[in-house]
Scaffold this motif. Structure first.
Motif, PDB file in Angstrom:
ATOM      1  N   SER A  92       0.891  -1.281   0.076  1.00  0.00           N
ATOM      2  CA  SER A  92      -0.127  -0.065   0.045  1.00  0.00           C
ATOM      3  C   SER A  92       0.741   1.080  -0.189  1.00  0.00           C
ATOM      4  O   SER A  92       0.412   2.271  -0.718  1.00  0.00           O
ATOM      5  CB  SER A  92      -0.935  -0.206   1.365  1.00  0.00           C
ATOM      6  N   ALA A  93       1.897   1.156   0.806  1.00  0.00           N
ATOM      7  CA  ALA A  93       2.994   2.504   0.793  1.00  0.00           C
ATOM      8  C   ALA A  93       3.588   2.580  -0.688  1.00  0.00           C
ATOM      9  O   ALA A  93       3.583   3.750  -0.856  1.00  0.00           O
ATOM     10  CB  ALA A  93       3.949   2.288   1.870  1.00  0.00           C
ATOM     11  N   LEU A  94       3.878   1.653  -1.194  1.00  0.00           N
ATOM     12  CA  LEU A  94       4.539   1.712  -2.653  1.00  0.00           C
ATOM     13  C   LEU A  94       3.337   2.365  -3.626  1.00  0.00           C
ATOM     14  O   LEU A  94       3.735   3.325  -4.327  1.00  0.00           O
ATOM     15  CB  LEU A  94       4.855   0.352  -3.077  1.00  0.00           C
ATOM     16  N   ILE A  95       2.210   1.875  -3.443  1.00  0.00           N
ATOM     17  CA  ILE A  95       1.097   2.550  -4.334  1.00  0.00           C
ATOM     18  C   ILE A  95       0.859   3.821  -3.985  1.00  0.00           C
ATOM     19  O   ILE A  95       0.874   4.734  -5.135  1.00  0.00           O
ATOM     20  CB  ILE A  95      -0.189   1.424  -4.121  1.00  0.00           C
ATOM     21  N   GLU A  99       1.282   7.079  -6.290  1.00  0.00           N
ATOM     22  CA  GLU A  99       0.285   8.294  -6.831  1.00  0.00           C
ATOM     23  C   GLU A  99       0.679   9.456  -6.321  1.00  0.00           C
ATOM     24  O   GLU A  99       0.293  10.593  -7.176  1.00  0.00           O
ATOM     25  CB  GLU A  99      -1.068   7.776  -5.552  1.00  0.00           C
ATOM     26  N   ASP A 100       1.470   9.770  -5.389  1.00  0.00           N
ATOM     27  CA  ASP A 100       2.117  10.997  -5.075  1.00  0.00           C
ATOM     28  C   ASP A 100       3.009  11.815  -6.113  1.00  0.00           C
ATOM     29  O   ASP A 100       2.915  12.934  -6.385  1.00  0.00           O
ATOM     30  CB  ASP A 100       2.779  10.985  -3.685  1.00  0.00           C
ATOM     31  N   LEU A 101       3.684  10.649  -6.715  1.00  0.00           N
ATOM     32  CA  LEU A 101       4.795  11.237  -7.933  1.00  0.00           C
ATOM     33  C   LEU A 101       3.793  11.475  -8.942  1.00  0.00           C
ATOM     34  O   LEU A 101       3.856  12.587  -9.561  1.00  0.00           O
ATOM     35  CB  LEU A 101       5.464   9.855  -8.270  1.00  0.00           C
ATOM     36  N   ALA A 102       2.825  10.844  -9.475  1.00  0.00           N
ATOM     37  CA  ALA A 102       1.712  11.146 -10.219  1.00  0.00           C
ATOM     38  C   ALA A 102       1.077  12.618 -10.033  1.00  0.00           C
ATOM     39  O   ALA A 102       0.882  13.443 -11.005  1.00  0.00           O
ATOM     40  CB  ALA A 102       0.690   9.960 -10.787  1.00  0.00           C
ATOM     41  N   LEU A 163      -7.003  10.801  -9.390  1.00  0.00           N
ATOM     42  CA  LEU A 163      -6.295  11.431  -8.369  1.00  0.00           C
ATOM     43  C   LEU A 163      -6.772  12.509  -7.983  1.00  0.00           C
ATOM     44  O   LEU A 163      -6.824  13.573  -8.806  1.00  0.00           O
ATOM     45  CB  LEU A 163      -4.678  11.445  -8.813  1.00  0.00           C
ATOM     46  N   ALA A 164      -7.353  12.843  -6.867  1.00  0.00           N
ATOM     47  CA  ALA A 164      -7.392  14.232  -6.148  1.00  0.00           C
ATOM     48  C   ALA A 164      -6.295  14.906  -5.890  1.00  0.00           C
ATOM     49  O   ALA A 164      -5.169  14.486  -5.611  1.00  0.00           O
ATOM     50  CB  ALA A 164      -8.091  13.971  -4.805  1.00  0.00           C
TER      51      ALA A 164
END
Ligand SMILES: CC(C)(COP(=O)(O)OP(=O)(O)OC[C@H]1O[C@@H](n2cnc3c(N)ncnc32)[C@H](O)[C@@H]1OP(=O)(O)O)[C@@H](O)C(=O)NCCC(=O)NCCS
Length: 168
Positions: A92-95, A99-102, A163-164
């Motif tokens: 989950s942390a990797l996902i 998402e944060d990078l995107a 992604l919000a």
């Protein structure tokens, strides 16, 4: 949980702790794509040892069925956690890091493919907000450690998360 982009000097540790089934290291190939600007290869660390990895492919999934549905939506690929460290939140942390990078690139969505037989992984992605958008056949090949070329064709579902801007 420390998550970093792969560096050249991490490859030896990756091959030692999370070895590839193929003769050629998947890790070196993913690092090469990162060096070429096509992806970011994220590593999760536990006690100084790589515990899991995920490659964010910025050009999206190559399967035509997926491209018809979502275009070049970036894809989280090569997600895996060391067997003895699963169900501790590392995947989950990797996902979330992907998402944060995107979000940092102001991309509206990110996706990933899951084998139709991998119901536990699919349940995790659904909990994290991913929704199915296309079914496709993931075709790939590798040379095993005995020198044999192995061709794979896996029935998969591609899932997407909007992604919000602020996360979540
Ligand atoms: C799928 C995977 C990356 C998840 O990583 P993780 O660190 O175990 O994930 P988290 O701890 O954040 O979440 C675990 C949840 O995922 C689900 N899960 C999916 N596959 C699982 C597996 N093989 N073992 C344990 N849990 C799994 C479970 O529902 C679990 O729920 P729980 O924590 O309530 O028990 C990891 O299990 C793995 O490497 N599996 C083998 C490779 C794989 O299937 N990769 C995904 C390709 S799409």
């Amino acid at each position: 949980m420390k998550i970093t982009a792969c560096r050249a000097e991490d490859l030896v540790l990756l091959d030692e702790h999370l070895p590839s089934a193929s003769a050629d290291s998947h890790h070196a190939a993913r690092f090469g794509r990162q060096e070429a600007g096509e992806s970011t290869y994220l590593l999760a660390w536990r006690d100084g040892v790589p515990a899991g990895h995920a490659e964010v492919r910025w050009n999206g999934c190559a399967a035509p069925e997926v491209r018809r549905a979502v275009g070049a939506c970036p894809e989280i690929n090569g997600l895996a956690v060391a067997g003895h460290l699963r169900s501790q939140g590392i995947g989950s942390a990797l996902i979330r890091a992907a998402e944060d990078l995107a979000r940092g690139r102001r991309l509206p969505a990110i996706g990933l493919g899951v084998d139709e037989s991998n119901t536990r992984a699919a349940a995790l992605y659904e909990r994290l907000g991913y929704r199915p958008v296309a079914r496709y056949v993931d075709r790939w090949a590798y040379v095993d450690r005995g020198g044999l070329r192995v061709e794979c064709a896996d029935s998969c579902t591609f899932l997407v998360k909007e992604l919000a801007a602020s996360g979540g």
